[in-house]
Design a protein around this motif. Structure first.
Motif, mmCIF file in Angstrom:
data_model
loop_
_atom_site.group_PDB
_atom_site.id
_atom_site.type_symbol
_atom_site.label_atom_id
_atom_site.label_comp_id
_atom_site.label_asym_id
_atom_site.label_seq_id
_atom_site.Cartn_x
_atom_site.Cartn_y
_atom_site.Cartn_z
ATOM 1 N N ASP A 152 9.605 -6.118 1.633
ATOM 2 C CA ASP A 152 8.469 -6.421 0.746
ATOM 3 C C ASP A 152 7.255 -6.877 1.545
ATOM 4 O OD1 ASP A 152 9.936 -5.744 -1.494
ATOM 5 O OD2 ASP A 152 10.457 -7.815 -2.000
ATOM 6 N N ALA A 153 7.492 -7.613 2.619
ATOM 7 C CA ALA A 153 6.383 -8.106 3.434
ATOM 8 C C ALA A 153 5.592 -6.958 4.066
ATOM 9 C CB ALA A 153 6.915 -9.049 4.515
ATOM 10 N N LEU A 154 6.236 -5.833 4.297
ATOM 11 C CA LEU A 154 5.571 -4.688 4.930
ATOM 12 C C LEU A 154 4.592 -3.969 4.003
ATOM 13 C CD1 LEU A 154 8.621 -3.189 6.838
ATOM 14 C CD2 LEU A 154 6.747 -4.545 7.798
ATOM 15 N N THR A 155 4.751 -4.171 2.708
ATOM 16 C CA THR A 155 3.887 -3.477 1.739
ATOM 17 C C THR A 155 3.116 -4.444 0.850
ATOM 18 O OG1 THR A 155 5.728 -3.296 0.178
ATOM 19 C CG2 THR A 155 5.361 -1.428 1.665
ATOM 20 N N ARG A 156 3.219 -5.732 1.123
ATOM 21 C CA ARG A 156 2.610 -6.751 0.262
ATOM 22 C C ARG A 156 1.103 -6.582 0.137
ATOM 23 N NH1 ARG A 156 4.963 -11.551 2.203
ATOM 24 N NH2 ARG A 156 6.716 -10.988 0.891
ATOM 25 N N ASP A 157 0.419 -6.137 1.197
ATOM 26 C CA ASP A 157 -1.046 -6.004 1.172
ATOM 27 C C ASP A 157 -1.511 -4.637 0.678
ATOM 28 O OD1 ASP A 157 -0.092 -4.667 3.428
ATOM 29 O OD2 ASP A 157 -1.874 -5.114 4.615
ATOM 30 N N LEU A 158 -0.592 -3.829 0.180
ATOM 31 C CA LEU A 158 -0.928 -2.481 -0.297
ATOM 32 C C LEU A 158 -0.736 -2.382 -1.808
ATOM 33 C CD1 LEU A 158 0.919 -0.522 2.519
ATOM 34 C CD2 LEU A 158 -1.546 -0.906 2.334
ATOM 35 N N PRO A 159 -1.561 -1.584 -2.488
ATOM 36 C CA PRO A 159 -1.380 -1.416 -3.936
ATOM 37 C C PRO A 159 -0.100 -0.645 -4.240
ATOM 38 C CG PRO A 159 -3.082 0.069 -3.143
ATOM 39 C CD PRO A 159 -2.678 -0.795 -1.981
ATOM 40 N N VAL A 160 0.451 -0.932 -5.387
ATOM 41 C CA VAL A 160 1.639 -0.212 -5.844
ATOM 42 C C VAL A 160 1.178 1.135 -6.380
ATOM 43 C CG1 VAL A 160 3.555 -0.220 -7.496
ATOM 44 C CG2 VAL A 160 2.793 -2.360 -6.441
ATOM 45 N N PRO A 161 1.737 2.250 -5.876
ATOM 46 C CA PRO A 161 1.298 3.565 -6.365
ATOM 47 C C PRO A 161 1.599 3.718 -7.850
ATOM 48 C CG PRO A 161 3.019 3.798 -4.659
ATOM 49 C CD PRO A 161 2.778 2.342 -4.878
ATOM 50 N N ALA A 162 0.636 4.290 -8.571
ATOM 51 C CA ALA A 162 0.813 4.541 -10.004
ATOM 52 C C ALA A 162 1.744 5.723 -10.199
ATOM 53 C CB ALA A 162 -0.531 4.823 -10.657
ATOM 54 N N PRO A 163 2.612 5.654 -11.209
ATOM 55 C CA PRO A 163 3.480 6.804 -11.477
ATOM 56 C C PRO A 163 2.649 7.990 -11.954
ATOM 57 C CG PRO A 163 3.701 5.158 -13.202
ATOM 58 C CD PRO A 163 2.800 4.578 -12.143
ATOM 59 N N PRO A 164 3.100 9.197 -11.689
ATOM 60 C CA PRO A 164 2.348 10.372 -12.143
ATOM 61 C C PRO A 164 2.222 10.382 -13.660
ATOM 62 C CG PRO A 164 4.469 11.023 -11.183
ATOM 63 C CD PRO A 164 4.326 9.537 -11.007
ATOM 64 N N SER A 165 1.094 10.885 -14.146
ATOM 65 C CA SER A 165 0.840 10.877 -15.585
ATOM 66 C C SER A 165 1.778 11.806 -16.345
ATOM 67 C CB SER A 165 -0.604 11.254 -15.866
ATOM 68 O OG SER A 165 -0.863 12.548 -15.352
ATOM 69 N N MET A 166 2.152 12.906 -15.732
ATOM 70 C CA MET A 166 3.057 13.845 -16.389
ATOM 71 C C MET A 166 4.018 14.381 -15.326
ATOM 72 S SD MET A 166 2.246 17.431 -18.378
ATOM 73 C CE MET A 166 1.740 16.789 -19.942
ATOM 74 N N PRO A 167 5.308 14.319 -15.598
ATOM 75 C CA PRO A 167 6.251 14.860 -14.617
ATOM 76 C C PRO A 167 5.957 16.329 -14.331
ATOM 77 C CG PRO A 167 7.412 13.685 -16.350
ATOM 78 C CD PRO A 167 5.964 13.759 -16.756
ATOM 79 N N THR A 168 6.260 16.729 -13.123
ATOM 80 C CA THR A 168 5.974 18.097 -12.689
ATOM 81 C C THR A 168 6.607 19.129 -13.618
ATOM 82 O OG1 THR A 168 5.886 17.323 -10.423
ATOM 83 C CG2 THR A 168 6.133 19.684 -10.746
ATOM 84 N N ALA A 169 7.836 18.890 -14.036
ATOM 85 C CA ALA A 169 8.516 19.852 -14.907
ATOM 86 C C ALA A 169 7.769 20.024 -16.225
ATOM 87 C CB ALA A 169 9.949 19.416 -15.169
ATOM 88 N N SER A 170 7.180 18.947 -16.752
ATOM 89 C CA SER A 170 6.470 19.036 -18.023
ATOM 90 C C SER A 170 5.202 19.855 -17.908
ATOM 91 C CB SER A 170 6.122 17.638 -18.532
ATOM 92 O OG SER A 170 7.300 16.932 -18.820
ATOM 93 N N ARG A 171 4.618 19.939 -16.715
ATOM 94 C CA ARG A 171 3.391 20.699 -16.545
ATOM 95 C C ARG A 171 3.591 22.170 -16.856
ATOM 96 N NH1 ARG A 171 1.487 17.763 -11.048
ATOM 97 N NH2 ARG A 171 0.983 15.806 -12.035
#
Length: 112
Positions: free
Chosen positions: A51-70
């Motif tokens: 956790d300390a290695l990524t503490r200063d980085l934003p959490v990536p947002a999940p994709p809005s629509m799964p690839t299969a749904s596209r």
């Protein structure tokens, strides 16, 4: 929340390195920073160290629509249209020459 003293798994380490790689792509980390943090991730023993290695980085947002749904939604719509047309043709039977002439005359009138 995960206990920071819990032992990290190989999958936990790979997940953090993958996240770090994405941050390089976003321009938040340099390649040198990525190399240092990735080496540290593989050397960690606990989840807290990861956790300390990524503490200063934003959490990536999940994709809005799964690839299969596209592709799945448009495919399902196309399939529904084809099945409807097929059912109508099955009920009406093949078009006759008179029906085609009538249809072409209507199209001609509409197009003027």
């Amino acid at each position: 929340m995960t206990d920071p003293g819990l032992r990290a798994s190989d999958a936990d380490r790979e997940s953090v390195v993958s996240s770090l790689r994405e941050q390089v792509g976003e321009g938040r980390l340099t390649l040198d920073e990525f190399s240092e943090r990735a080496a540290a991730a593989y050397a960690t023993r606990t989840v807290g160290e990861l956790d300390a290695l990524t503490r200063d980085l934003p959490v990536p947002a999940p994709p809005s629509m799964p690839t299969a749904s596209r592709w799945l939604v448009p495919t399902m719509i196309a399939l529904a249209v084809l099945l409807t047309v097929g059912a109508l043709l099955a009920v009406a039977g093949p078009p006759t020459a008179d029906a085609m002439d009538h249809m072409m005359a209507q199209v001609g009138r509409m197009c003027g």
